[in-house]
Motif scaffolding. Structure first.
Motif, PDB file in Angstrom:
ATOM      1  N   LEU A 106       0.841  -1.204   0.000  1.00 55.60           N
ATOM      2  CA  LEU A 106       0.000   0.000   0.000  1.00 55.60           C
ATOM      3  C   LEU A 106       0.874   1.251   0.000  1.00 55.60           C
ATOM      4  CD1 LEU A 106      -3.025  -0.896   2.287  1.00 55.60           C
ATOM      5  CD2 LEU A 106      -2.485  -1.597  -0.027  1.00 55.60           C
ATOM      6  N   ASN A 107       0.227   2.344  -0.385  1.00 52.38           N
ATOM      7  CA  ASN A 107       0.937   3.610  -0.454  1.00 52.38           C
ATOM      8  C   ASN A 107       0.963   4.230   0.939  1.00 52.38           C
ATOM      9  OD1 ASN A 107       2.055   5.981  -1.340  1.00 52.38           O
ATOM     10  ND2 ASN A 107       0.113   6.798  -2.135  1.00 52.38           N
ATOM     11  N   VAL A 108       2.101   4.106   1.603  1.00 51.14           N
ATOM     12  CA  VAL A 108       2.167   4.527   3.005  1.00 51.14           C
ATOM     13  C   VAL A 108       3.354   5.453   3.245  1.00 51.14           C
ATOM     14  CG1 VAL A 108       3.214   2.289   3.569  1.00 51.14           C
ATOM     15  CG2 VAL A 108       2.345   3.663   5.391  1.00 51.14           C
ATOM     16  N   ILE A 109       3.093   6.495   4.046  1.00 53.37           N
ATOM     17  CA  ILE A 109       4.171   7.407   4.430  1.00 53.37           C
ATOM     18  C   ILE A 109       4.161   7.515   5.956  1.00 53.37           C
ATOM     19  CG2 ILE A 109       4.073   8.734   2.269  1.00 53.37           C
ATOM     20  CD1 ILE A 109       2.441  10.866   3.681  1.00 53.37           C
ATOM     21  N   VAL A 110       5.304   7.934   6.503  1.00 54.80           N
ATOM     22  CA  VAL A 110       5.421   8.053   7.954  1.00 54.80           C
ATOM     23  C   VAL A 110       5.653   9.520   8.299  1.00 54.80           C
ATOM     24  CG1 VAL A 110       6.934   7.486   9.924  1.00 54.80           C
ATOM     25  CG2 VAL A 110       6.244   5.699   8.312  1.00 54.80           C
ATOM     26  N   GLY A 111       5.037   9.982   9.384  1.00 58.45           N
ATOM     27  CA  GLY A 111       5.262  11.344   9.866  1.00 58.45           C
ATOM     28  C   GLY A 111       5.712  11.330  11.314  1.00 58.45           C
ATOM     29  N   VAL A 112       6.920  11.830  11.553  1.00 61.82           N
ATOM     30  CA  VAL A 112       7.417  11.925  12.937  1.00 61.82           C
ATOM     31  C   VAL A 112       8.232  13.209  13.073  1.00 61.82           C
ATOM     32  CG1 VAL A 112       7.482   9.487  13.614  1.00 61.82           C
ATOM     33  CG2 VAL A 112       9.364  10.417  12.312  1.00 61.82           C
ATOM     34  N   ARG A 113       8.504  13.598  14.333  1.00 58.86           N
ATOM     35  CA  ARG A 113       9.274  14.843  14.455  1.00 58.86           C
ATOM     36  C   ARG A 113      10.702  14.595  13.978  1.00 58.86           C
ATOM     37  NH1 ARG A 113       8.952  15.737  20.949  1.00 58.86           N
ATOM     38  NH2 ARG A 113       9.186  13.551  21.529  1.00 58.86           N
ATOM     39  N   LYS A 114      11.212  15.613  13.297  1.00 59.53           N
ATOM     40  CA  LYS A 114      12.518  15.460  12.638  1.00 59.53           C
ATOM     41  C   LYS A 114      13.637  15.215  13.638  1.00 59.53           C
ATOM     42  CE  LYS A 114      12.223  16.991   8.029  1.00 59.53           C
ATOM     43  NZ  LYS A 114      11.680  18.117   7.270  1.00 59.53           N
ATOM     44  N   ASP A 115      14.462  14.249  13.307  1.00 62.10           N
ATOM     45  CA  ASP A 115      15.682  13.934  14.051  1.00 62.10           C
ATOM     46  C   ASP A 115      15.466  13.407  15.463  1.00 62.10           C
ATOM     47  OD1 ASP A 115      17.211  14.558  11.813  1.00 62.10           O
ATOM     48  OD2 ASP A 115      17.159  16.696  12.336  1.00 62.10           O
ATOM     49  N   GLY A 116      14.225  13.079  15.817  1.00 67.23           N
ATOM     50  CA  GLY A 116      13.956  12.429  17.110  1.00 67.23           C
ATOM     51  C   GLY A 116      14.319  10.955  17.008  1.00 67.23           C
ATOM     52  N   ARG A 117      14.094  10.287  18.120  1.00 68.61           N
ATOM     53  CA  ARG A 117      14.352   8.849  18.214  1.00 68.61           C
ATOM     54  C   ARG A 117      13.619   8.073  17.115  1.00 68.61           C
ATOM     55  NH1 ARG A 117      13.712   5.233  23.492  1.00 68.61           N
ATOM     56  NH2 ARG A 117      11.819   4.327  22.644  1.00 68.61           N
ATOM     57  N   SER A 118      12.336   8.439  16.908  1.00 68.95           N
ATOM     58  CA  SER A 118      11.521   7.722  15.925  1.00 68.95           C
ATOM     59  C   SER A 118      11.998   7.985  14.503  1.00 68.95           C
ATOM     60  CB  SER A 118      10.058   8.162  16.024  1.00 68.95           C
ATOM     61  OG  SER A 118       9.530   7.765  17.240  1.00 68.95           O
ATOM     62  N   TRP A 119      12.405   9.218  14.263  1.00 70.90           N
ATOM     63  CA  TRP A 119      12.902   9.569  12.923  1.00 70.90           C
ATOM     64  C   TRP A 119      14.092   8.680  12.581  1.00 70.90           C
ATOM     65  CZ3 TRP A 119      11.355  13.224   9.240  1.00 70.90           C
ATOM     66  CH2 TRP A 119      12.273  13.483   8.222  1.00 70.90           C
ATOM     67  N   LYS A 120      15.004   8.573  13.550  1.00 75.30           N
ATOM     68  CA  LYS A 120      16.223   7.773  13.307  1.00 75.30           C
ATOM     69  C   LYS A 120      15.864   6.298  13.101  1.00 75.30           C
ATOM     70  CE  LYS A 120      19.057  11.028  15.785  1.00 75.30           C
ATOM     71  NZ  LYS A 120      19.093  11.533  17.152  1.00 75.30           N
ATOM     72  N   LYS A 121      14.913   5.826  13.891  1.00 76.22           N
ATOM     73  CA  LYS A 121      14.497   4.421  13.755  1.00 76.22           C
ATOM     74  C   LYS A 121      13.868   4.200  12.374  1.00 76.22           C
ATOM     75  CE  LYS A 121      12.248   0.869  16.539  1.00 76.22           C
ATOM     76  NZ  LYS A 121      11.257   0.151  15.820  1.00 76.22           N
ATOM     77  N   TRP A 127      12.753   3.934   5.670  1.00 78.71           N
ATOM     78  CA  TRP A 127      11.891   5.042   5.250  1.00 78.71           C
ATOM     79  C   TRP A 127      12.808   6.181   4.806  1.00 78.71           C
ATOM     80  CZ3 TRP A 127       6.777   3.744   5.091  1.00 78.71           C
ATOM     81  CH2 TRP A 127       6.385   2.646   5.855  1.00 78.71           C
ATOM     82  N   VAL A 128      12.458   6.806   3.692  1.00 72.19           N
ATOM     83  CA  VAL A 128      13.380   7.771   3.079  1.00 72.19           C
ATOM     84  C   VAL A 128      12.838   9.198   3.211  1.00 72.19           C
ATOM     85  CG1 VAL A 128      14.536   8.406   0.915  1.00 72.19           C
ATOM     86  CG2 VAL A 128      14.054   5.986   1.433  1.00 72.19           C
ATOM     87  N   PRO A 129      13.618  10.080   3.901  1.00 74.03           N
ATOM     88  CA  PRO A 129      13.154  11.456   4.076  1.00 74.03           C
ATOM     89  C   PRO A 129      12.814  12.100   2.730  1.00 74.03           C
ATOM     90  CG  PRO A 129      15.090  11.063   5.423  1.00 74.03           C
ATOM     91  CD  PRO A 129      14.908   9.837   4.579  1.00 74.03           C
ATOM     92  N   GLY A 130      11.666  12.760   2.684  1.00 73.79           N
ATOM     93  CA  GLY A 130      11.246  13.449   1.453  1.00 73.79           C
ATOM     94  C   GLY A 130      10.516  12.526   0.485  1.00 73.79           C
ATOM     95  N   LYS A 131      10.672  11.207   0.672  1.00 73.72           N
ATOM     96  CA  LYS A 131       9.983  10.267  -0.220  1.00 73.72           C
ATOM     97  C   LYS A 131       8.789   9.637   0.520  1.00 73.72           C
ATOM     98  CE  LYS A 131      10.694   6.023  -2.814  1.00 73.72           C
ATOM     99  NZ  LYS A 131      11.168   4.742  -2.323  1.00 73.72           N
ATOM    100  N   ASN A 132       9.088   8.970   1.613  1.00 78.97           N
ATOM    101  CA  ASN A 132       7.977   8.414   2.392  1.00 78.97           C
ATOM    102  C   ASN A 132       8.146   8.672   3.894  1.00 78.97           C
ATOM    103  OD1 ASN A 132       9.989   6.581   2.897  1.00 78.97           O
ATOM    104  ND2 ASN A 132       9.096   4.941   1.651  1.00 78.97           N
ATOM    105  N   LEU A 133       9.057   9.588   4.219  1.00 78.04           N
ATOM    106  CA  LEU A 133       9.232   9.995   5.624  1.00 78.04           C
ATOM    107  C   LEU A 133       9.200  11.519   5.697  1.00 78.04           C
ATOM    108  CD1 LEU A 133       9.935   9.361   8.598  1.00 78.04           C
ATOM    109  CD2 LEU A 133      12.340   9.302   7.934  1.00 78.04           C
ATOM    110  N   PHE A 134       8.277  12.038   6.520  1.00 80.55           N
ATOM    111  CA  PHE A 134       8.064  13.485   6.553  1.00 80.55           C
ATOM    112  C   PHE A 134       7.884  13.957   7.993  1.00 80.55           C
ATOM    113  CE2 PHE A 134       6.384  11.839   2.561  1.00 80.55           C
ATOM    114  CZ  PHE A 134       6.988  12.673   1.620  1.00 80.55           C
ATOM    115  N   SER A 135       7.773  15.278   8.133  1.00 81.47           N
ATOM    116  CA  SER A 135       7.391  15.812   9.439  1.00 81.47           C
ATOM    117  C   SER A 135       5.929  15.410   9.675  1.00 81.47           C
ATOM    118  CB  SER A 135       7.506  17.336   9.438  1.00 81.47           C
ATOM    119  OG  SER A 135       6.487  17.866   8.602  1.00 81.47           O
ATOM    120  N   ILE A 136       5.481  15.548  10.915  1.00 84.52           N
ATOM    121  CA  ILE A 136       4.103  15.164  11.253  1.00 84.52           C
ATOM    122  C   ILE A 136       3.101  15.979  10.421  1.00 84.52           C
ATOM    123  CG2 ILE A 136       2.403  15.254  13.137  1.00 84.52           C
ATOM    124  CD1 ILE A 136       4.794  14.457  15.015  1.00 84.52           C
TER     125      ILE A 136
END
Ligand SMILES: NC(=O)C1=CN([C@@H]2O[C@H](COP(=O)(O)OP(=O)(O)OC[C@H]3O[C@@H](n4cnc5c(N)ncnc54)[C@H](OP(=O)(O)O)[C@@H]3O)[C@@H](O)[C@H]2O)C=CC1
Ligand SMILES: CC(=O)[C@](C)(O)C(=O)O
Ligand SMILES: [Mg+2]
Ligand SMILES: [Mg+2]
Length: 401
Positions: A106-121, A127-136
């Protein structure tokens, strides 16, 4: 007498099953007690009503469950082909649900605060920043199905930030009835024109992921709070399957959150910890060694007896223990029931009146909430019972090759 002999023969088959790995133990089908054959019709099996939906008899009550056989991968791909699922948060659930959705195509993206623990995980898990990983905010904007999988405290704190992006026509999805049920405390109101649904896996996000990878599934609860499209129920069943659920049980937001908060504070986490500690401390005070106290309290429970309950119920576990043990357990269980019933009643009340919610929100919105939780976990880890456990675990044959 006949049932005794039967019980003994089960005990033997279970004893050999108990030597097999847990997964095959669960599947090992041995005949039940002879007495079972005469069980009332109430225990009889299911009536398949229509494909994908079953009405089953749960201890005498009829309940509907939904199953994934009605949602093969091709149907999921077609049904959600125009949707972007934005998973906000990458804790245990964001991880498990996000990766399962991704692996289901499925077409899925993730939103988490930048550079936090979750972002790094998330980055570490592909997950690729700007492609499927973004700010909340960006993810909430891009997604038309928005999974709010932030911590329950963050769901309150960030609601003013997220709300503007939950525009009419979108679907707002939760894995807990918390934010909506306790809206007096969270201020999360169902936005107008939006379907609001819940799919709550009944287990850790880590298990949701591992079972999915093994081709199995964790059961989840589903509920619809607001149905604007007329399709909210169908959608949440599809989403429940897409995140890797096995069967889906119907509930409401309120029932889900009350039972979940009671369960985790009770048997699943709080009570089990309290009971283990109490028995361990009594054994130690009476001069038993740490290893003996640990083995008789935790190791035997997790490695032998609890898996038997999981496989075929409490009576099955009892039937596979000595008659001495059965006699004693049958006598003593009432005393434990009587002692804990008032505690469970207090707990339910504390959940229902919002006290538990208030405490979780207050504590988990402190800037250092993770560090303080970690300090408390550290205290458990450093206590004698769990230090003894570490050594016992290291001596399990499979860890000691
Ligand atoms: N744990 C489980 O397995 C289960 C959880 N649930 C429910 O699923 C939901 C998600 O829970 P779970 O996966 O456990 O996640 P957590 O409760 O561990 O929350 C994790 C996420 O919240 C983010 N977060 C926390 N505070 C903030 C903040 N102030 N600003 C921005 N982001 C923040 C974290 O980001 P960061 O790393 O950047 O801090 C992280 O991505 C909850 O509603 C929970 O009750 C339901 C079933 C089981
Ligand atoms: C894993 C789960 O379902 C819990 C215990 O309720 C939770 O993590 O909130
Ligand atoms: Mg739960
Ligand atoms: Mg919970």
């Amino acid at each position: 007498m006949a049932s005794r002999a039967a019980a003994r023969s089960f005990a033997r088959s279970a004893a050999s099953a108990a030597r097999a790995p847990i997964a095959s133990r669960v599947l090992a089908a041995a005949p039940r007690f002879a007495a079972r054959a005469a069980a009332p019709a109430v225990f009889s099996s299911s009536i398949q009503q229509s494909r994908g939906i079953k009405t089953l008899n749960f201890g005498g009550s009829q309940e509907k469950v939904y199953e994934r056989s009605d949602w093969p991968k091709e149907k999921l791909l077609d049904y959600f082909k125009n949707d972007t699922i934005a998973v906000l948060g990458y804790g245990p659930q964001g991880h498990g649900q996000g990766l399962n959705l991704r692996d289901n195509g499925l077409n899925v993206i993730v939103g988490v605060r930048k550079d936090g623990r979750s972002w790094k995980k998330a980055v570490a898990e592909g997950w690729v920043p700007g492609k499927n990983l973004f700010s909340i905010e960006e993810a909430a904007d891009k997604g038309n199905i928005v999974f709010n999988l932030l911590s329950d405290a963050a769901q309150r704190d960030l609601w003013p930030t997220i709300k503007p992006y939950i525009t009419p026509g979108k679907t707002l999805y939760f894995s807990h009835g918390f934010a909506i049920t306790y809206k007096d405390q969270t201020h999360v109101e169902a936005p107008q024109g939006v379907d609001v649904v819940l799919c709550a896996p009944k287990g850790s996000g880590a298990t949701l992921r591992t079972l999915f990878l093994e081709g199995k599934g964790l059961n989840s609860s589903i509920a619809v709070f607001q149905d604007v499209s007329g399709k909210a129920h169908e959608r949440v069943v599809g989403l429940g399957v897409a995140i890797g659920s096995g069967y889906l049980y119907e509930t409401t937001f309120e029932k889900e959150v009350y039972s979940d908060l009671v369960g985790e504070r009770g048997i699943l986490m709080g009570a089990i910890n309290g009971l283990f500690r109490a028995q361990y401390d009594v054994l130690r005070a009476q001069g038993h060694s740490p290893s003996e106290a640990f083995n008789e309290t935790v190791e035997e429970a997790t490695q032998s007896l609890i898996p038997l309950i999981g496989a075929k119920g409490m009576d099955w576990m009892y039937a596979n223990c000595s008659v001495t043990a059965q006699r004693g357990a049958l006598d003593w269980h009432q005393k434990f029931y009587d002692a804990s019933l008032p505690v469970f009643k207090d707990l339910y009340e504390s959940v229902k009146n919002g006290s538990e919610t208030k405490r979780a929100l207050d504590k988990n919105s402190q800037p250092d909430y993770r560090e303080s939780l970690e300090l408390e976990l550290e205290e458990i880890r450093g206590s004698e019972i769990w230090r003894a456990g570490e050594t016992v675990r290291s001596l399990r044959p499979e860890n000691n090759k």
